[in-house]
Motif scaffolding. Structure first.
Motif, PDB file in Angstrom:
ATOM      1  N   ASP A   6      -0.270   5.695  -2.752  1.00  0.00           N
ATOM      2  CA  ASP A   6       0.005   6.415  -1.499  1.00  0.00           C
ATOM      3  C   ASP A   6      -1.159   6.265  -0.533  1.00  0.00           C
ATOM      4  O   ASP A   6      -0.954   6.086   0.674  1.00  0.00           O
ATOM      5  N   ASP A  10      -0.961   4.704   3.130  1.00  0.00           N
ATOM      6  CA  ASP A  10      -1.428   5.471   4.293  1.00  0.00           C
ATOM      7  C   ASP A  10      -2.455   4.674   5.092  1.00  0.00           C
ATOM      8  O   ASP A  10      -2.428   4.646   6.325  1.00  0.00           O
ATOM      9  N   SER A  14      -2.061   3.284   8.931  1.00  0.00           N
ATOM     10  CA  SER A  14      -3.007   3.691   9.978  1.00  0.00           C
ATOM     11  C   SER A  14      -3.704   2.506  10.640  1.00  0.00           C
ATOM     12  O   SER A  14      -4.102   2.588  11.793  1.00  0.00           O
ATOM     13  N   LYS A  21       5.463   3.584   6.972  1.00  0.00           N
ATOM     14  CA  LYS A  21       5.817   3.765   5.563  1.00  0.00           C
ATOM     15  C   LYS A  21       7.318   3.973   5.430  1.00  0.00           C
ATOM     16  O   LYS A  21       7.951   4.559   6.297  1.00  0.00           O
TER      17      LYS A  21
END
Length: 106
Positions: A6, A10, A14, A21
């Motif tokens: 995860d 992430d 970003s 996602k």
């Protein structure tokens, strides 16, 4: 291990403009972890050893990309770094695009 995955997803979301996602990508659907209008991304984390992506994963991502008329990119994080795997012709296309813009020093 999922929390590490995860975090990688992430981070990619970003840092990569236009990449989002996929909600519950592996839980309910057979979808890639992230996507953009041009590419789908599968992000994998291994806590030991080197880069090793199974042919099953590569074929799965390639089929998903073909269904969506997009390019496929697999990103794997291992203890020694994070690496990107993509089709050779797509890499050549990217190289030529950047070389023509004189971003790369070739």
């Amino acid at each position: 291990m999922r929390s590490i995955g995860d975090k990688l997803e992430d981070y990619l979301e970003s840092r990569l403009k236009g990449v989002k996602k996929t909600t519950n990508s592996g839980a309910f659907w057979d979808n890639a972890d992230l996507s953009s209008k041009d590419c789908i991304f599968e992000a994998k984390v291994k806590n030991k050893g080197g880069v090793s992506i199974s042919p099953k994963i590569l074929e799965k991502v390639k089929k998903q990309a073909a269904r969506a008329s997009r390019e496929s990119i697999v990103i794997q994080q291992v203890p020694c770094g994070t690496y990107v795997v993509l089709e050779l012709e797509f890499f050549i296309e990217l190289w030529e695009m950047y070389a023509n813009r004189k971003i790369l020093k070739v």
